[in-house]
Design a protein around this motif. Structure first.
Motif, short mmCIF file in Angstrom:
data_model
loop_
_atom_site.label_atom_id
_atom_site.label_comp_id
_atom_site.label_asym_id
_atom_site.label_seq_id
_atom_site.Cartn_x
_atom_site.Cartn_y
_atom_site.Cartn_z
N ASN A 1 5.26 3.58 -1.85
CA ASN A 1 4.24 2.60 -2.21
C ASN A 1 4.90 1.22 -2.28
OD1 ASN A 1 2.01 4.51 -2.78
ND2 ASN A 1 3.46 5.23 -4.32
N GLY B 1 0.82 -1.20 0.00
CA GLY B 1 0.00 0.00 0.00
C GLY B 1 0.86 1.25 0.00
N SER B 2 0.18 2.37 0.08
CA SER B 2 0.84 3.67 0.05
C SER B 2 0.98 4.20 1.47
CB SER B 2 0.01 4.64 -0.80
OG SER B 2 0.65 5.88 -0.90
N TRP B 3 2.18 4.68 1.82
CA TRP B 3 2.48 5.16 3.17
C TRP B 3 2.98 6.60 3.11
CZ3 TRP B 3 1.98 1.88 7.48
CH2 TRP B 3 1.67 0.55 7.17
N LYS C 1 -0.30 4.26 6.82
CA LYS C 1 -0.89 3.93 5.54
C LYS C 1 -1.92 4.99 5.14
CE LYS C 1 -1.37 -0.42 4.09
NZ LYS C 1 -1.91 -1.76 3.90
#
Length: 145
Positions: free
Chosen positions: A66, A40-42, A143
């Motif tokens: 990501n 996921g995107s952080w 996240k």
């Protein structure tokens, strides 16, 4: 008097028998820890350099990392452990203590890694020194939904 010792002995024997019968051995099977999924995107929610908060000095709002499968992509780059997209690996998928980044065409770089849940949300905490060993950065990421 002999009858008293006989009754006392019988009660002691009965007590020992009851105690032995009450002991049960239970098999405790170790539960397998879930694999840590950081896909996921952080985004950075807290950053320090040498213990000094960087929130007022640098805009971290647009920076993203990501994670997808075993690769990562950086968006709106900042001082980070790597400066190009590439691959990553955790030292142990169940109990990770270290994450290794390998930028495209670069050599692997490892750093301390924690994966706590804070206020019900998963966070990543990375400690690293990009270039100068005198500067130690700590990025806490969360996240992006």
């Amino acid at each position: 008097m002999k009858k008293f010792y006989n009754i006392k002995g019988m009660m002691l024997l009965l007590l020992v028998t009851l105690m032995a019968a009450a002991c049960k051995t239970e098999k405790v099977l170790p539960k397998q820890e879930a694999l840590k999924d950081i896909s996921g995107s952080w985004q950075v929610i807290k950053a320090t350099r040498n213990g000094t908060d960087l929130a007022g000095l640098v805009d971290f709002g647009q920076f993203r990392i990501n994670f997808d499968g075993s690769g990562y992509k950086l968006t709106n780059r900042l001082p980070f452990i790597v400066n190009q997209d590439g691959m990553f690996a955790l030292d142990d998928p169940e109990y990770p203590y270290k994450i290794t980044f390998t930028a495209a065409g670069g050599t692997p770089v490892s750093t301390a890694f924690t994966y706590p849940i804070v206020n019900g949300k998963r966070q990543l905490s990375l400690t690293f020194s990009p270039g100068c060993a005198n500067n130690s950065y700590v990025y806490v990421l969360q996240k992006v939904n």
